[in-house]
Design a protein around this motif. Structure first.
Motif, PDB file in Angstrom:
ATOM      1  N   TYR A   1       6.307  -8.424  -7.067  1.00  0.00           N
ATOM      2  CA  TYR A   1       6.024  -7.887  -5.734  1.00  0.00           C
ATOM      3  C   TYR A   1       6.447  -8.765  -4.552  1.00  0.00           C
ATOM      4  O   TYR A   1       6.784  -8.241  -3.494  1.00  0.00           O
ATOM      5  N   LEU A   2       6.397 -10.081  -4.696  1.00  0.00           N
ATOM      6  CA  LEU A   2       6.406 -10.914  -3.486  1.00  0.00           C
ATOM      7  C   LEU A   2       7.659 -11.737  -3.244  1.00  0.00           C
ATOM      8  O   LEU A   2       7.842 -12.305  -2.164  1.00  0.00           O
TER       9      LEU A   2
ATOM     10  N   SER B   1       0.833  -1.197   0.000  1.00  0.00           N
ATOM     11  CA  SER B   1       0.000   0.000   0.000  1.00  0.00           C
ATOM     12  C   SER B   1       0.877   1.260   0.000  1.00  0.00           C
ATOM     13  O   SER B   1       0.528   2.280  -0.603  1.00  0.00           O
ATOM     14  N   ALA B   2       2.066   1.173   0.630  1.00  0.00           N
ATOM     15  CA  ALA B   2       3.002   2.311   0.652  1.00  0.00           C
ATOM     16  C   ALA B   2       3.518   2.654  -0.746  1.00  0.00           C
ATOM     17  O   ALA B   2       3.963   3.778  -0.984  1.00  0.00           O
ATOM     18  N   ILE B   3       3.494   1.710  -1.669  1.00  0.00           N
ATOM     19  CA  ILE B   3       3.910   2.024  -3.047  1.00  0.00           C
ATOM     20  C   ILE B   3       2.692   2.134  -3.972  1.00  0.00           C
ATOM     21  O   ILE B   3       2.811   2.029  -5.195  1.00  0.00           O
ATOM     22  N   GLY B   4       1.516   2.320  -3.363  1.00  0.00           N
ATOM     23  CA  GLY B   4       0.318   2.587  -4.162  1.00  0.00           C
ATOM     24  C   GLY B   4      -0.398   1.363  -4.686  1.00  0.00           C
ATOM     25  O   GLY B   4      -1.285   1.464  -5.540  1.00  0.00           O
ATOM     26  N   VAL B   5      -0.014   0.191  -4.174  1.00  0.00           N
ATOM     27  CA  VAL B   5      -0.691  -1.038  -4.595  1.00  0.00           C
ATOM     28  C   VAL B   5      -1.640  -1.445  -3.474  1.00  0.00           C
ATOM     29  O   VAL B   5      -1.215  -1.914  -2.418  1.00  0.00           O
ATOM     30  N   ALA B   6      -2.938  -1.203  -3.710  1.00  0.00           N
ATOM     31  CA  ALA B   6      -3.899  -1.361  -2.622  1.00  0.00           C
ATOM     32  C   ALA B   6      -4.711  -2.638  -2.769  1.00  0.00           C
ATOM     33  O   ALA B   6      -5.368  -2.853  -3.783  1.00  0.00           O
ATOM     34  N   ILE B   7      -4.632  -3.490  -1.744  1.00  0.00           N
ATOM     35  CA  ILE B   7      -5.569  -4.620  -1.697  1.00  0.00           C
ATOM     36  C   ILE B   7      -6.218  -4.644  -0.319  1.00  0.00           C
ATOM     37  O   ILE B   7      -5.663  -4.181   0.661  1.00  0.00           O
ATOM     38  N   ASP B   8      -7.404  -5.194  -0.287  1.00  0.00           N
ATOM     39  CA  ASP B   8      -8.239  -5.097   0.904  1.00  0.00           C
ATOM     40  C   ASP B   8      -7.963  -6.244   1.881  1.00  0.00           C
ATOM     41  O   ASP B   8      -8.360  -7.380   1.653  1.00  0.00           O
TER      42      ASP B   8
ATOM     43  N   ALA C   1      -1.058 -12.879  -3.810  1.00  0.00           N
ATOM     44  CA  ALA C   1      -0.858 -12.965  -5.263  1.00  0.00           C
ATOM     45  C   ALA C   1      -2.206 -13.024  -5.972  1.00  0.00           C
ATOM     46  O   ALA C   1      -2.439 -12.312  -6.960  1.00  0.00           O
ATOM     47  N   ALA C   2      -3.118 -13.837  -5.447  1.00  0.00           N
ATOM     48  CA  ALA C   2      -4.443 -13.964  -6.064  1.00  0.00           C
ATOM     49  C   ALA C   2      -5.196 -12.633  -5.986  1.00  0.00           C
ATOM     50  O   ALA C   2      -5.880 -12.236  -6.932  1.00  0.00           O
ATOM     51  N   ALA C   3      -5.050 -11.930  -4.848  1.00  0.00           N
ATOM     52  CA  ALA C   3      -5.714 -10.628  -4.698  1.00  0.00           C
ATOM     53  C   ALA C   3      -5.141  -9.602  -5.675  1.00  0.00           C
ATOM     54  O   ALA C   3      -5.870  -8.753  -6.202  1.00  0.00           O
TER      55      ALA C   3
ATOM     56  N   GLY D   1      -6.254  -6.601 -10.642  1.00  0.00           N
ATOM     57  CA  GLY D   1      -5.762  -6.153 -11.946  1.00  0.00           C
ATOM     58  C   GLY D   1      -4.343  -5.588 -11.957  1.00  0.00           C
ATOM     59  O   GLY D   1      -3.899  -5.063 -12.973  1.00  0.00           O
ATOM     60  N   TYR D   2      -3.622  -5.709 -10.851  1.00  0.00           N
ATOM     61  CA  TYR D   2      -2.238  -5.198 -10.815  1.00  0.00           C
ATOM     62  C   TYR D   2      -1.287  -6.065 -11.636  1.00  0.00           C
ATOM     63  O   TYR D   2      -0.287  -5.588 -12.160  1.00  0.00           O
ATOM     64  N   VAL D   3      -1.592  -7.355 -11.699  1.00  0.00           N
ATOM     65  CA  VAL D   3      -0.773  -8.297 -12.468  1.00  0.00           C
ATOM     66  C   VAL D   3      -1.689  -9.270 -13.203  1.00  0.00           C
ATOM     67  O   VAL D   3      -2.865  -9.401 -12.863  1.00  0.00           O
ATOM     68  N   ALA D   4      -1.092  -9.946 -14.195  1.00  0.00           N
ATOM     69  CA  ALA D   4      -1.912 -10.847 -15.004  1.00  0.00           C
ATOM     70  C   ALA D   4      -1.912 -12.277 -14.476  1.00  0.00           C
ATOM     71  O   ALA D   4      -2.780 -13.073 -14.824  1.00  0.00           O
ATOM     72  N   SER D   5      -0.921 -12.612 -13.637  1.00  0.00           N
ATOM     73  CA  SER D   5      -0.832 -14.001 -13.174  1.00  0.00           C
ATOM     74  C   SER D   5      -0.191 -14.068 -11.793  1.00  0.00           C
ATOM     75  O   SER D   5       0.454 -13.115 -11.338  1.00  0.00           O
TER      76      SER D   5
END
Ligand code: AMP
Ligand code: ZN
Ligand code: FE
Ligand code: FE
Length: 277
Positions: free
Chosen positions: A156-157, A110-117, A137-139, A144-148
């Protein structure tokens, strides 16, 4: 066909315990072990379904240890029907740390603007479930941040990526000892993926009883190398598909990666032999 490395929805697999047994049987498996990450929650459901289908089932586990800041997966097999309270308390702590880590991963993203709930993610998790990065990864795919899933790990991970949070935890030797005290036989999971032979040697020296020789990510050279090590160091041999269910990206091995019968018999004998403590 024998497969001693399978995951369910109790950890990061996509198959429920009943689905897993059905899928394993369809793939030709006659002896199976469920080896969820840091949880034994699926044991009863898997063994009940296996019994109904005439499949032999060994209760198992895949515990994450830490060596030199690196995750080391240690499998355990042939626990008695009764859960060992000490091991269960340890696994509770492991799962609490997984939860802490996941929250921290989500904070960093979230600190780099990638928001998941997180709340929505957590609300879907039944008690006893071991949370892991595949959930994030699934979230990330869903948002829509990544395709797979693979891209989620790559971007990211994985270690060195912005969402990576190093794990804390017990050493490999500690985990091997805990499995033995709970009546199980420990096996070092997919040593070929570790990329660190010094860690393998250290665990063998610490009394590792068995090693996973057969795994879909092992090259033929890996398989030959660890088979030779097992012979040299007098270790049991384990193997399986590391199946994580349909659409997981980790389903190719089911019905293909198998453990030879003779290795299984030897492992069973190791489990029955009185162990020095
Ligand atoms: P964790 O338990 O949180 O450390 O997540 C590790 C799990 O993520 C592994 O057991 C695999 O199921 C999965 N995994 C690890 N690396 C990748 C990758 N590069 N692509 C897809 N899945 C992965
Ligand atoms: Zn997994
Ligand atoms: Fe693993
Ligand atoms: Fe696994």
């Amino acid at each position: 066909m024998i497969d001693l490395h399978l995951h369910t929805t109790a950890s990061d697999g996509r198959s429920t315990p009943a689905d897993l047994v059905r899928e394993a049987q369809a793939a030709g498996i006659t002896t199976m072990a469920v080896t969820d990450h840091d949880t034994t929650a699926a044991w009863e459901a898997v063994s009940a379904e296996a019994a109904a289908r005439g499949i032999a089932c060994v209760p198992g586990i895949e515990i994450t240890a830490v060596e030199d800041g690196r995750d080391v997966h240690v499998l355990g097999y042939f626990f008695g029907a009764r859960r060992a309270p000490d091991l269960e308390a340890f696994l509770d702590d492991q799962r609490a740390d997984r939860r802490r880590r996941l929250v921290e991963i989500i904070r960093r993203l979230s600190a780099i603007g990638v928001a998941i709930d997180v709340a929505a993610l957590e609300a879907r998790q039944p008690p006893g479930r071991a949370l892991g990065r595949p959930l994030v990864a699934a979230a990330l795919v869903e948002a829509g941040y990544v395709a797979s899933i693979a891209e989620a790990f790559d971007r990211y991970l994985s270690p060195g990526r912005p969402g990576f949070v190093p794990r804390r935890g017990a050493s490999g030797a500690d985990v091997i000892e805990r499995i033995a005290r709970a009546g199980g036989v420990a096996s070092l999971a997919h040593p070929g993926k570790l990329g660190d032979e010094a860690v393998v040697q250290r665990l063998v020296a610490a009394g590792l009883p068995a090693i996973e020789v057969h795994h879909p990510d092992h090259t033929p050279a890996d398989t030959a190398r660890y088979r030779a090590l097992a012979t040299r160091a007098d270790l049991g041999v384990t193997g399986g598909s590391d199946y994580h269910g349909p659409g997981s990206g980790r389903e190719d091995g089911l019905g293909r990666t198998r453990l030879p019968e003779a290795d299984f018999e030897r492992l069973r004998a190791l489990a029955a032999a009185p162990r020095p403590t």
